[in-house]
Design a protein around this motif. Structure first.
Motif, mmCIF file in Angstrom:
data_model
loop_
_atom_site.group_PDB
_atom_site.id
_atom_site.type_symbol
_atom_site.label_atom_id
_atom_site.label_comp_id
_atom_site.label_asym_id
_atom_site.label_seq_id
_atom_site.Cartn_x
_atom_site.Cartn_y
_atom_site.Cartn_z
ATOM 1 N N SER A 255 -2.062 -13.751 -10.386
ATOM 2 C CA SER A 255 -2.386 -12.340 -10.257
ATOM 3 C C SER A 255 -1.150 -11.559 -10.665
ATOM 4 O O SER A 255 -0.118 -11.630 -10.007
ATOM 5 C CB SER A 255 -2.773 -12.018 -8.819
ATOM 6 O OG SER A 255 -2.924 -10.635 -8.653
ATOM 7 N N GLN A 256 -1.248 -10.833 -11.772
ATOM 8 C CA GLN A 256 -0.089 -10.126 -12.310
ATOM 9 C C GLN A 256 -0.384 -8.635 -12.379
ATOM 10 O O GLN A 256 -1.448 -8.235 -12.831
ATOM 11 C CB GLN A 256 0.251 -10.683 -13.696
ATOM 12 C CG GLN A 256 0.605 -12.149 -13.639
ATOM 13 C CD GLN A 256 0.687 -12.811 -14.995
ATOM 14 O OE1 GLN A 256 -0.017 -12.429 -15.918
ATOM 15 N NE2 GLN A 256 1.536 -13.812 -15.106
ATOM 16 N N GLY A 257 0.568 -7.839 -11.895
ATOM 17 C CA GLY A 257 0.395 -6.387 -11.896
ATOM 18 C C GLY A 257 1.309 -5.746 -10.879
ATOM 19 O O GLY A 257 2.464 -6.141 -10.718
ATOM 20 N N PHE A 258 0.765 -4.771 -10.165
ATOM 21 C CA PHE A 258 1.557 -4.107 -9.128
ATOM 22 C C PHE A 258 0.639 -3.563 -8.047
ATOM 23 O O PHE A 258 -0.562 -3.412 -8.236
ATOM 24 C CB PHE A 258 2.409 -2.967 -9.715
ATOM 25 C CG PHE A 258 1.621 -1.761 -10.152
ATOM 26 C CD1 PHE A 258 1.385 -0.706 -9.273
ATOM 27 C CD2 PHE A 258 1.119 -1.671 -11.440
ATOM 28 C CE1 PHE A 258 0.661 0.404 -9.672
ATOM 29 C CE2 PHE A 258 0.403 -0.564 -11.851
ATOM 30 C CZ PHE A 258 0.171 0.469 -10.965
ATOM 31 N N TYR A 259 1.249 -3.277 -6.891
ATOM 32 C CA TYR A 259 0.569 -2.486 -5.874
ATOM 33 C C TYR A 259 1.554 -1.462 -5.338
ATOM 34 O O TYR A 259 2.759 -1.689 -5.306
ATOM 35 C CB TYR A 259 -0.046 -3.339 -4.763
ATOM 36 C CG TYR A 259 0.874 -4.241 -3.987
ATOM 37 C CD1 TYR A 259 1.653 -3.757 -2.934
ATOM 38 C CD2 TYR A 259 0.938 -5.591 -4.271
ATOM 39 C CE1 TYR A 259 2.477 -4.598 -2.203
ATOM 40 C CE2 TYR A 259 1.751 -6.444 -3.546
ATOM 41 C CZ TYR A 259 2.526 -5.941 -2.517
ATOM 42 O OH TYR A 259 3.343 -6.778 -1.798
ATOM 43 N N ALA A 260 1.021 -0.310 -5.003
ATOM 44 C CA ALA A 260 1.833 0.792 -4.506
ATOM 45 C C ALA A 260 1.243 1.292 -3.204
ATOM 46 O O ALA A 260 0.021 1.399 -3.070
ATOM 47 C CB ALA A 260 1.855 1.924 -5.532
ATOM 48 N N LEU A 261 2.087 1.560 -2.244
ATOM 49 C CA LEU A 261 1.624 2.143 -0.988
ATOM 50 C C LEU A 261 1.366 3.619 -1.237
ATOM 51 O O LEU A 261 2.294 4.404 -1.418
ATOM 52 C CB LEU A 261 2.645 1.907 0.122
ATOM 53 C CG LEU A 261 2.587 0.463 0.631
ATOM 54 C CD1 LEU A 261 3.614 -0.395 -0.063
ATOM 55 C CD2 LEU A 261 2.718 0.404 2.115
ATOM 56 N N ALA A 262 0.092 3.976 -1.264
ATOM 57 C CA ALA A 262 -0.315 5.296 -1.743
ATOM 58 C C ALA A 262 -0.887 6.192 -0.644
ATOM 59 O O ALA A 262 -1.460 7.222 -0.950
ATOM 60 C CB ALA A 262 -1.346 5.136 -2.864
ATOM 61 N N SER A 263 -0.749 5.797 0.620
ATOM 62 C CA SER A 263 -1.271 6.614 1.719
ATOM 63 C C SER A 263 -0.144 6.967 2.680
ATOM 64 O O SER A 263 0.688 6.121 3.007
ATOM 65 C CB SER A 263 -2.369 5.844 2.471
ATOM 66 O OG SER A 263 -2.798 6.584 3.595
ATOM 67 N N GLN A 264 -0.157 8.209 3.158
ATOM 68 C CA GLN A 264 0.858 8.643 4.131
ATOM 69 C C GLN A 264 0.439 8.339 5.564
ATOM 70 O O GLN A 264 1.288 8.311 6.456
ATOM 71 C CB GLN A 264 1.116 10.136 3.977
ATOM 72 C CG GLN A 264 1.793 10.483 2.677
ATOM 73 C CD GLN A 264 2.148 11.961 2.586
ATOM 74 O OE1 GLN A 264 2.237 12.664 3.587
ATOM 75 N NE2 GLN A 264 2.365 12.435 1.374
ATOM 76 N N GLU A 265 -0.864 8.130 5.797
ATOM 77 C CA GLU A 265 -1.333 7.935 7.169
ATOM 78 C C GLU A 265 -1.591 6.495 7.562
ATOM 79 O O GLU A 265 -1.606 6.167 8.734
ATOM 80 C CB GLU A 265 -2.623 8.737 7.396
ATOM 81 C CG GLU A 265 -2.378 10.217 7.559
ATOM 82 C CD GLU A 265 -2.892 10.989 6.371
ATOM 83 O OE1 GLU A 265 -3.894 10.573 5.789
ATOM 84 O OE2 GLU A 265 -2.272 11.998 6.018
ATOM 85 N N GLU A 266 -1.854 5.628 6.588
ATOM 86 C CA GLU A 266 -2.149 4.223 6.887
ATOM 87 C C GLU A 266 -1.546 3.370 5.782
ATOM 88 O O GLU A 266 -1.023 3.881 4.805
ATOM 89 C CB GLU A 266 -3.662 4.001 6.962
ATOM 90 C CG GLU A 266 -4.391 4.313 5.663
ATOM 91 C CD GLU A 266 -5.898 4.163 5.780
ATOM 92 O OE1 GLU A 266 -6.368 3.388 6.614
ATOM 93 O OE2 GLU A 266 -6.593 4.839 5.012
ATOM 94 N N VAL A 267 -1.624 2.058 5.959
ATOM 95 C CA VAL A 267 -1.145 1.174 4.905
ATOM 96 C C VAL A 267 -2.293 1.010 3.913
ATOM 97 O O VAL A 267 -3.144 0.138 4.052
ATOM 98 C CB VAL A 267 -0.659 -0.178 5.465
ATOM 99 C CG1 VAL A 267 -0.119 -1.046 4.341
ATOM 100 C CG2 VAL A 267 0.410 0.036 6.531
ATOM 101 N N GLY A 268 -2.326 1.915 2.955
ATOM 102 C CA GLY A 268 -3.356 1.921 1.923
ATOM 103 C C GLY A 268 -2.713 1.731 0.555
ATOM 104 O O GLY A 268 -1.860 2.516 0.152
ATOM 105 N N LEU A 269 -3.092 0.657 -0.106
ATOM 106 C CA LEU A 269 -2.486 0.310 -1.385
ATOM 107 C C LEU A 269 -3.338 0.766 -2.557
ATOM 108 O O LEU A 269 -4.564 0.745 -2.485
ATOM 109 C CB LEU A 269 -2.320 -1.214 -1.500
ATOM 110 C CG LEU A 269 -1.566 -1.947 -0.403
ATOM 111 C CD1 LEU A 269 -1.566 -3.437 -0.675
ATOM 112 C CD2 LEU A 269 -0.154 -1.425 -0.282
ATOM 113 N N LEU A 270 -2.680 1.116 -3.636
ATOM 114 C CA LEU A 270 -3.313 1.224 -4.937
ATOM 115 C C LEU A 270 -2.989 -0.092 -5.628
ATOM 116 O O LEU A 270 -1.819 -0.414 -5.834
ATOM 117 C CB LEU A 270 -2.738 2.388 -5.748
ATOM 118 C CG LEU A 270 -3.012 2.334 -7.250
ATOM 119 C CD1 LEU A 270 -4.505 2.453 -7.550
ATOM 120 C CD2 LEU A 270 -2.224 3.386 -7.981
#
Length: 195
Positions: free
Chosen positions: A107-122
């Protein structure tokens, strides 16, 4: 004049069949784009394939497969949710939950933590298969992953190789997580429509 009649007839028939053949390849044309018959690309009947793989996100040790490339400022109030962190990944995909289980892809790519209120990844990643019939083919997953939900759903938005024109979805569920190191094993059930 009689000599030219067969040549003219041959040219007429050639042009007629040429335009007939050309019109069978396209149904509509708009100058820069045209509608194609899918058989020209070798696309046959669409089928549904299910994969069950285990995604190993390893942030610890001497050979991590997931590294932070962007971190939030230290005085940021977003440090509780991790908002702003971006990790690049080259995670193993295995048949079973053990890291020594058969490797079927990466699995190649990235994830970003995109939420200020919970641990929600893009999540933006390619599952690049390296085993069996699907060796050299890949699927692309792009979506939102709220990691503390029991099951998360993300769309499959495309693919390559045997997965050209792919569409579908994945269900991700955490198999194990080690808070001290950040290492995680996630079970992915992948449902893909493809030709």
């Amino acid at each position: 004049m009689a000599k030219f009649l067969p040549i003219f007839a041959f040219q007429f028939l050639f042009l007629f069949f040429f335009f007939l053949l050309l019109s069978s390849f396209t149904t509509q044309s708009y100058g820069y784009a045209r509608t194609l018959d899918r058989k020209l690309l070798g696309l046959k009947k669409e089928k549904l394939t299910h994969f069950k793989v285990y995604w190993h996100d390893i942030q610890s040790g001497r050979n991590p497969t997931s590294i932070s490339v962007v971190k939030p400022p230290p005085n940021s109030s977003a440090t509780l949710s991790g908002f702003g962190i971006i990790n690049m990944i080259d995670n193993p995909l295995t048949e079973g939950p053990g890291i020594k289980s058969k490797l079927v892809g990466r699995s190649q790519g990235f994830y970003a933590l995109a939420s200020q209120e919970e641990v929600g990844l893009l999540m933006a990643m390619n599952f690049a298969f390296m085993e069996g019939k699907y060796n050299g083919s890949s699927i692309t997953v792009l979506g939102r992953n709220t990691v503390f939900s029991k099951v998360r759903e993300m769309p499959v938005i495309g693919g390559s190789g045997l997965f050209r024109f792919a569409r579908g979805y994945v269900h991700a569920s955490t198999y194990s997580f080690t808070p001290k190191t950040g290492d995680a094993i996630v079970e992915y059930n992948v449902y893909v429509l493809h030709y």
